[in-house]
Design an enzyme around this catalytic site. Structure first.
Site, PDB file in Angstrom:
ATOM      1  CB  VAL A 152     -38.355  77.272  61.874  1.00 31.89           C
ATOM      2  CG1 VAL A 152     -38.759  78.751  61.902  1.00 31.89           C
ATOM      3  CG2 VAL A 152     -39.596  76.397  61.850  1.00 31.89           C
ATOM      4  CE1 TYR A 153     -30.465  80.078  63.723  1.00 35.08           C
ATOM      5  CE2 TYR A 153     -29.411  78.215  62.641  1.00 35.08           C
ATOM      6  CZ  TYR A 153     -29.326  79.451  63.260  1.00 35.08           C
ATOM      7  OH  TYR A 153     -28.098  80.051  63.403  1.00 35.08           O
ATOM      8  CB  SER A 154     -32.396  75.294  58.109  1.00 34.57           C
ATOM      9  OG  SER A 154     -31.544  75.084  56.999  1.00 34.57           O
ATOM     10  CB  SER A 156     -34.593  82.157  59.538  1.00 32.36           C
ATOM     11  OG  SER A 156     -33.526  81.671  60.334  1.00 32.36           O
ATOM     12  CE  LYS A 157     -29.366  82.674  61.403  1.00 33.81           C
ATOM     13  NZ  LYS A 157     -29.080  84.095  61.709  1.00 33.81           N
TER      14      LYS A 157
END
Length: 242
Positions: A152-154, A156-157
């Site tokens: 999820v973080y990856s 978003s980035k």
């Protein structure tokens, strides 16, 4: 001491801690006046008092629609104009997707993606009217490669990497530079959700960097001649093995 940003006015989101606070200190050292944007009113007041006359507080909850929409107008009411917007605020989710609840996913995407897009959208008319400006986004090395333990973080980035590249092309003709700084793991509260084993190994191997290293990269980007845009600066711990 050289003051490459003397007379400039900047705003930094997520400015009460981590990369945001380190960048704020570096901007002030470089001669800029800085509007510190954060939702933590108590910490913000304390830090602004500590930093002195070139620090201005702006209490904004980027996850609240009305508060987010009022951010740029509130900044301009306080300082009159804005040369630099550093969209830094963000959150982190690690681990398998199936173990992450959907409310947490929504919160992170709203902060890491939606708020950044809205803040940039809101500052564009002001910078276009002035014919100049700098927009910096705190992205991540996770926005350049698929990190399997943080989908999820990856994700978003990766979205931010695409956003910065497209906005750079849209805004360059208006004298506005757009770039991102993409750190590897930084010693900050965002690492609290890292798998314990990964965090232990990173600490032991020296695969973490301090927020001040990221701030230094941001100052380098902002202090280039206007004929130069640093679209992306990847800042990694030397021993970061990805």
């Amino acid at each position: 001491m050289s003051k490459p940003l003397q007379g400039k006015t900047a705003a930094v989101t997520g400015a009460a801690s981590g990369i945001g606070l380190a960048t704020t200190r570096s901007l002030i050292d470089a001669g800029a006046k800085v509007v510190l944007v954060d939702y933590d009113e108590e910490s913000l007041a304390r830090i602004v008092d500590e930093l002195g006359d070139n620090a201005v507080g702006q209490v904004t909850n980027l996850l609240d629609v009305d508060s987010c929409a009022a951010m740029v107008p509130g900044i301009l009411d306080k300082v009159g104009h804005l040369d630099i917007l550093h969209c830094n605020a963000g959150s982190y989710i690690g681990g398998d997707l199936v173990d992450t609840d959907t409310a947490t996913i929504d919160r992170m995407l709203n902060l890491n993606v939606n708020a950044v897009m809205k803040n940039v959208r809101d500052v564009i008319p002001h910078m276009q009217e002035r014919g100049t400006g700098d927009i910096i986004v705190t992205a991540s090395v996770a926005g350049h490669m698929p990190i399997h333990w943080e989908p999820v973080y990856s994700g978003s980035k990766w979205a931010m990497t695409c956003f910065v590249q497209t906005m750079r092309r849209q805004l360059s003709k208006h004298g506005i530079r757009v770039g991102q700084v993409s750190p590897g793991p930084v010693v900050s509260a965002l690492l609290a959700d890292w798998p314990e084993e990964n965090l232990r190994k990173a600490k032991e191997s020296g695969a973490l960097i301090d927020p001040e290293e990221v701030a230094s990269a941001v100052i380098y980007m902002l202090s280039r001649p206007r004929t130069v845009t640093i679209r992306d600066m990847v800042v990694l711990p030397t021993n970061f093995d990805i």
